[in-house]
Enzyme design. Structure first.
Site, mmCIF file in Angstrom:
data_model
loop_
_atom_site.group_PDB
_atom_site.id
_atom_site.type_symbol
_atom_site.label_atom_id
_atom_site.label_comp_id
_atom_site.label_asym_id
_atom_site.label_seq_id
_atom_site.Cartn_x
_atom_site.Cartn_y
_atom_site.Cartn_z
ATOM 1 N N ASP A 18 0.814 -1.214 0.000
ATOM 2 C CA ASP A 18 0.000 0.000 0.000
ATOM 3 C C ASP A 18 0.847 1.263 0.000
ATOM 4 O O ASP A 18 0.351 2.346 -0.312
ATOM 5 C CB ASP A 18 -0.935 -0.015 1.219
ATOM 6 C CG ASP A 18 -2.045 1.021 1.097
ATOM 7 O OD1 ASP A 18 -2.594 1.172 -0.010
ATOM 8 O OD2 ASP A 18 -2.361 1.683 2.103
ATOM 9 N N MET B 243 -7.450 6.144 1.925
ATOM 10 C CA MET B 243 -7.331 7.458 1.280
ATOM 11 C C MET B 243 -6.104 7.562 0.384
ATOM 12 O O MET B 243 -5.959 8.530 -0.355
ATOM 13 C CB MET B 243 -7.255 8.548 2.352
ATOM 14 C CG MET B 243 -8.582 8.850 3.019
ATOM 15 S SD MET B 243 -9.799 9.487 1.846
ATOM 16 C CE MET B 243 -8.975 10.959 1.259
ATOM 17 N N ARG B 244 -5.215 6.567 0.434
ATOM 18 C CA ARG B 244 -3.979 6.694 -0.330
ATOM 19 C C ARG B 244 -4.233 6.735 -1.833
ATOM 20 O O ARG B 244 -3.460 7.320 -2.581
ATOM 21 C CB ARG B 244 -3.028 5.553 0.019
ATOM 22 C CG ARG B 244 -2.374 5.708 1.385
ATOM 23 C CD ARG B 244 -1.101 4.885 1.496
ATOM 24 N NE ARG B 244 -0.428 5.146 2.759
ATOM 25 C CZ ARG B 244 -0.545 4.398 3.837
ATOM 26 N NH1 ARG B 244 -1.311 3.332 3.797
ATOM 27 N NH2 ARG B 244 0.089 4.706 4.937
ATOM 28 N N ALA B 245 -5.298 6.094 -2.291
ATOM 29 C CA ALA B 245 -5.589 6.103 -3.728
ATOM 30 C C ALA B 245 -5.876 7.526 -4.205
ATOM 31 O O ALA B 245 -5.375 7.952 -5.250
ATOM 32 C CB ALA B 245 -6.767 5.188 -4.039
ATOM 33 N N ALA C 191 -2.612 9.491 -4.126
ATOM 34 C CA ALA C 191 -1.701 9.026 -5.168
ATOM 35 C C ALA C 191 -2.125 9.533 -6.539
ATOM 36 O O ALA C 191 -1.282 9.967 -7.336
ATOM 37 C CB ALA C 191 -1.640 7.501 -5.161
#
Length: 662
Positions: free
Chosen positions: A198, A279-281, A284
């Site tokens: 991730d 929330m990383r998507a 990113a």
């Protein structure tokens, strides 16, 4: 000095090259992971990237390459010099690719005490490691999926905080460590920890070209490079310079690139619609899209930039997106009518995510069940053997300069000094030794050796009873369920596996030692059963396999798992006795201290009608058989485990071995 292959000379692999360039433009993009089989130019591309990376301004005499105009990102020494008004010497350097070897010790990665200064002056000073060298550069980890867990944890902490904090051996130190993480891996050798996966903003699945013309071109280019590297590089010199200038201009433009609020809102909506984890998507996609726009000479993020960013950011977070080709992603808006029409399909497939995407299970085909297992079901004792290199499933003590430092010990020939223990040993004797001032006097007798611990390279050998005695419906299904569960457990633990099968009049190795757990699953799924039960033959085959593998790797940690109902009825020796031969074969594992587990596939599993239990003789025979199986496990030095005690969360109706003849 090794001559690198030119980046612009790499044929095809557009998505892989694009991903690496995006990361070079925007250091805030949290890493690139390249997944693919051997021979797909992953390592070649990463090493070739170094030659086209842009220049950066650094403090010339700083070991961390601090940015001279940004005090917040400086190390403590540079901050003090800057605050005092000193003129910091500045030079321009090209970003570098820093390798992190798989066998690197934790000291080598995070840094350690400068032993020479500690002994000579008693000063505890910090000796920077790989994370210091990687600051403001590219940190490259080949076979990142095979990293030891404690090294992975160190990388995660440094990547998340942008600094490396070292608190060990009486020293507390921190320094900046902002690096672009690039990892490569072969999925056949095991998966990647979800926590590390991730952290990669970009994941690209790399495959060999299926275009005959491109394959011919690749082979011809490689032959030309090997024959005359300098001439080959000269042919691409202009393209290399142009790409380097393009990267430089893109990095300068990046700060001016804007992403409209409605564009960001649409991107976040798409992440929600695709059910991207966490929330990383969203973050990113924003970082990647800005880098793409800068690389393409745009001052504003476009719809196509967002679509391409989603292609890179979603594969490891959203099922199905990775199936889109790189070209399709660049042209797609991500919000077309086809996508809207597919929402219902996404809803229906939500529960079918493979175990790999949910946390490290074996990638499985559509429609297959996922097999889970309690990893404590088969849990051998801690390996107490002192090894010179180590294993995976089970923590072991190791006498080399790798692994986690757990304690110290006294040793005559110390080559890995435990600073804290050495200083403690020397401290009570300082008055007698007459050191001057604060000087610390250390004598050879004070030196202490570090004792480290890491997990060993493990091989799990499954010895499978495929005889006619497992043909009863429920026992057959339970046996297959348990075996597939244990294979998946081995996949999660990143162990190699082998499968030995016995039936009829002999035994054979169905799957040679491999990390390709899909191969093992497929082989087991197609296994036929029937005939006698030559258990002794299966044990000898497994024992010889372990002996052969240990000759190849003396540090191997084997684990033998026998799945059988114990009804051996074939003698191994001519004119021998089946039971006696089986116990003699079992004793070899105990004599050689080979860790093993006997899984009784018949205990408490019976498809005989209930009325048979009214027959006292039948009950007595079954009880006697299970007692004999326990005796067999004891003779083998194995843990005894009834198969029925394994988790029962698999659809047994989906497990159906084909009946065959031996």
């Amino acid at each position: 000095m090794e001559v690198s292959y030119p980046f612009t000379g790499i044929v095809d692999q557009q998505a892989m090259k694009r991903a690496l360039l995006i990361n070079a433009v925007n250091p805030d993009v949290s890493g690139v992971l390249l997944r693919g089989e051997r021979g797909t130019a992953k390592s070649t591309a990463v090493r070739a990237l170094a030659e086209v990376l842009p220049e950066i301004a650094v403090v010339a005499d700083c070991p961390y390459g601090c940015p001279p105009a940004d005090p917040d990102r400086m190390c403590s020494d540079c901050q003090q010099r800057h605050a005092a008004g000193d003129d910091l010497p500045v030079e321009r350097r090209r970003m570098r690719v820093v390798d992190l070897p798989l066998n690197a010790s934790e000291d080598r990665v995070v840094g350690s005490i400068d032993l020479q200064r500690a002994v000579e002056s008693g000063e505890a000073t910090f000796d920077p490691g790989i994370l210091a060298d990687a600051n403001r550069n590219v940190l490259y980890v080949d076979e990142v999926n095979l990293l030891d867990d404690h090294i992975v944890d160190v990388l995660l902490d440094a990547a998340a905080m942008g600094e490396n904090i070292v608190e060990r051996e009486g020293v507390s130190f921190r320094h900046p460590s902002e690096f672009v993480l690039v990892g490569t891996m072969n999925p056949e050798e095991g998966g990647l920890r979800p926590q590390l996966l991730d952290r990669f903003d970009i994941v690209v699945d790399v495959g060999a070209s299926d275009d005959p013309g491109e394959r011919v071109e690749i082979a011809e280019c490689r032959e030309a490079f090997d024959a005359d590297p300098e001439a080959f590089r000269a042919a691409y010199a202009d393209e290399q310079r142009a790409l380097r200038e393009r990267l430089r201009a893109a990095r300068e433009r990046l700060g001016r690139v804007e992403m409209a609020e409605d564009r960001q809102r649409d991107a976040s909506y798409e992440a929600l619609r695709q059910r991207a984890h966490g929330m990383r998507a969203d973050i990113a996609v924003s970082r990647i899209a800005r880098a793409i726009a800068a690389l393409d000479g745009e001052d504003e993020v476009t719809e196509s930039s967002v679509a391409e960013a989603q292609y890179f950011a979603f594969p490891h977070r959203v099922e199905g997106v990775a199936e889109m080709t790189f070209g399709e992603a660049a042209l797609s808006t991500g919000n077309d009518e086809d996508a809207e029409e597919g929402e219902d399909d996404d809803d229906e497939s939500e529960g079918d995510d493979s175990a790999d995407q949910q946390g490290g299970g074996i990638p499985i085909a559509e429609g297959e069940a996922s097999y889970t297992v309690d990893r404590t079901a088969i849990d051998p004792e801690k390996d107490r053997t002192m090894r010179s290199a180590l294993a995976r499933r089970t923590p072991s003590r190791v006498d080399v300069r790798s692994g986690r430092y757990v304690r110290s010990r006294i040793r005559e020939d110390v080559d890995d000094v435990a600073i804290d223990a050495t200083l403690r040993a020397a401290a009570p004797h300082q008055r007698q030794r007459g050191g001057e001032g604060d000087e610390l006097v250390i004598e050879p007798r004070d030196l202490r050796q570090k004792l480290r611990e890491r997990t060993a390279r493990a091989l799990v050998v499954f010895v499978v009873d495929a005889s006619g005695s497992v043909m009863s419906g429920r026992q057959m299904m339970e046996t297959k369920r348990g075996l597939l569960s244990l294979i998946e457990d081995a996949y999660r633990a990143r162990n190699r596996v082998a499968v030995v099968v016995f039936r009829g009049e002999g035994a054979f190795t169905l799957v040679e030692p491999t990390r390709n757990h899909r191969q093992a699953r497929d082989a087991v799924s197609g296994l036929t059963v029937g005939g006698n039960t030559p258990l002794a033959h299966g044990l000898v085959e497994a024992y010889q396999l372990v002996q052969r593998e240990q000759r190849r790797d003396q540090e191997l940690y084997p684990l033998v798992v026998v799945l059988s109902d114990g009804q051996s009825n074939v003698e191994y020796r001519e004119d021998g006795d089946a039971k006696e031969d089986t116990f003699r074969a079992a004793a070899m594992f105990d004599d050689d201290d080979i860790p093993s587990v006997f899984v009784d596939t018949g205990h408490k599993i019976d498809t005989t009608p209930d009325e048979i239990w009214t027959d006292r003789k039948a009950r007595r025979m079954k009880r006697k058989r299970h007692e004999r199986n326990r005796e067999f496990a004891a003779a083998m030095g194995a843990d005894y485990l009834p198969l029925i005690d394994l988790p029962r969360d698999v659809d047994l109706e989906a497990l159906d071995w084909e009946e065959g003849t031996a």
